[in-house]
Design an enzyme around this catalytic site. Structure first.
Site, PDB file in Angstrom:
ATOM      1  NE  ARG A  40      -5.193 -32.799 -84.866  1.00  0.00           N
ATOM      2  CZ  ARG A  40      -5.039 -33.866 -84.097  1.00  0.00           C
ATOM      3  NH1 ARG A  40      -3.981 -34.621 -84.211  1.00  0.00           N
ATOM      4  NH2 ARG A  40      -5.966 -34.193 -83.196  1.00  0.00           N
ATOM      5  CB  SER A 109     -13.411 -30.430 -87.667  1.00  0.00           C
ATOM      6  OG  SER A 109     -12.057 -30.454 -87.987  1.00  0.00           O
ATOM      7  CE  LYS A 138      -8.434 -34.344 -86.326  1.00  0.00           C
ATOM      8  NZ  LYS A 138      -9.773 -34.060 -85.840  1.00  0.00           N
TER       9      LYS A 138
END
Lengths: 220, 220
Positions: A40, A109, A138
């Site tokens: 990520r 997601s 996050k």
């Protein structure tokens, strides 16, 4: 590895790993039995992610661990990753699928049933659903307190592809997520910021396996 | 269009276009005779750039104007752009070339002779060199005052691929850049923030053509 066998999923974020490198954290997580790693590293350049990705591809390939790239389909192809994970503000699932072909893994997601169904219809192979619990590592996509295991159950019931819970998950609270129907759990801080990332991975995997064995959500 | 025929090159940045949309600015620039448009839009999501890219592809294709995507090879492929433009912290030129194939245009930003030669060796089709003059709309890669037309001449002499000057260029100061050997000039603010983007494009093109006709840097 088959996606439905994913139990523990590490999302990398160097900014949370203290003085350890992401390579060191991933290496420890592999030793601890991690099933899949997502590159990520939000906020770093494409060049940095590409170079790190080449290292992670070598590590994960040797260990038979899946490697997924967040957002960037081009980096996924360039490092020969197993697939890509897109959010609601990244490239659409269908576009990622077209670019990567039918054999690549495309994850998406989502935190709502409607978007989960759409992602499945567009060709997603799995869903990352969260934030399950409140989290600091996050952005929380629903409420600060998290969507909770109940939403995991609702989404798992609404789609036929695997659901991975994410957001504030630890070895202590992973059980209800798996009991609700999640195939596995994804974490950033629980492994990356742990004093011992290998031990943290083992504890998380044990928590998931325990629920798989006794819970209502599935059976190994 | 052949890259060596590029005279005016617009790099998009919605944050500088006031109340006008990027589509409106690009449309006006096309009316004014722009040769190539780069979808940049730093700071916006991949989804936004993809959706804007689809609109720009339609506009530019109709007009026979080249469309280049900044940084993202995946978005370039997804919108069927003519190519990609990478900086020193984006994917390497060779990787972009591998992903896009031999027919796509791959451009690279550089401000030094050594990196210009390396980009050419790695397969770049053209170079974006700057910042030529001081600029407020893009990070200056060398000094705040800009590298100046002299560096354009040095780099143009060092490579055999077209050089496009960028950074602080206006219709008033484009002449020396072309005289120094640049094929054309790239701008953000000069067109995007202009009261009349079409007229600004025409003025810029006229300035380049005038130098092409009388300067030492080339000949149409």
């Amino acid at each position: 590895m088959n996606i439905s066998d994913w139990r523990t999923y590490l999302v990398t974020q160097a900014s949370l790993s203290g003085e350890r490198s992401t390579v060191a954290v991933v290496s420890a997580a592999i030793d601890g039995g991690i099933d899949v790693v997502q590159l990520r590293e939000k906020g770093t350049s494409a060049r940095s992610r590409y170079e790190l990705g080449l290292e992670l591809r070598e590590l994960t390939a040797e260990a038979g661990v899946d490697l997924i790239v967040n957002d960037r389909v081009d980096i996924a192809r360039a490092i020969d990753a197993d697939g890509v994970h897109v959010g609601q503000s990244d490239l659409p699932v269908g576009v990622a699928r077209d670019l990567l072909g039918p054999d690549a893994i495309v994850g998406c997601s989502t935190s709502t049933i409607a978007k989960a169904r759409k992602a499945e219809a567009d060709g997603a192979d799995y869903l990352g659903v969260g934030a399950v619990y409140g989290t600091s590592s996050k952005d929380v996509t629903d409420e600060k307190v998290g969507i909770g295991p109940k939403r995991i159950a609702e989404i798992s019931d609404a789609v036929s592809i695997p659901v991975v819970g994410i957001g504030g998950i630890t070895a202590d609270n992973a059980g209800p997520v798996v009991d609700a129907g999640a195939t596995g759990v994804a974490v950033i801080s629980e492994i990356t910021a742990a004093p011992d990332p290998r031990a943290a991975t083992e504890s998380l995997a044990a928590a998931v396996e325990t629920s798989k064995g006794v819970g209502n959500g599935g059976g190994a």
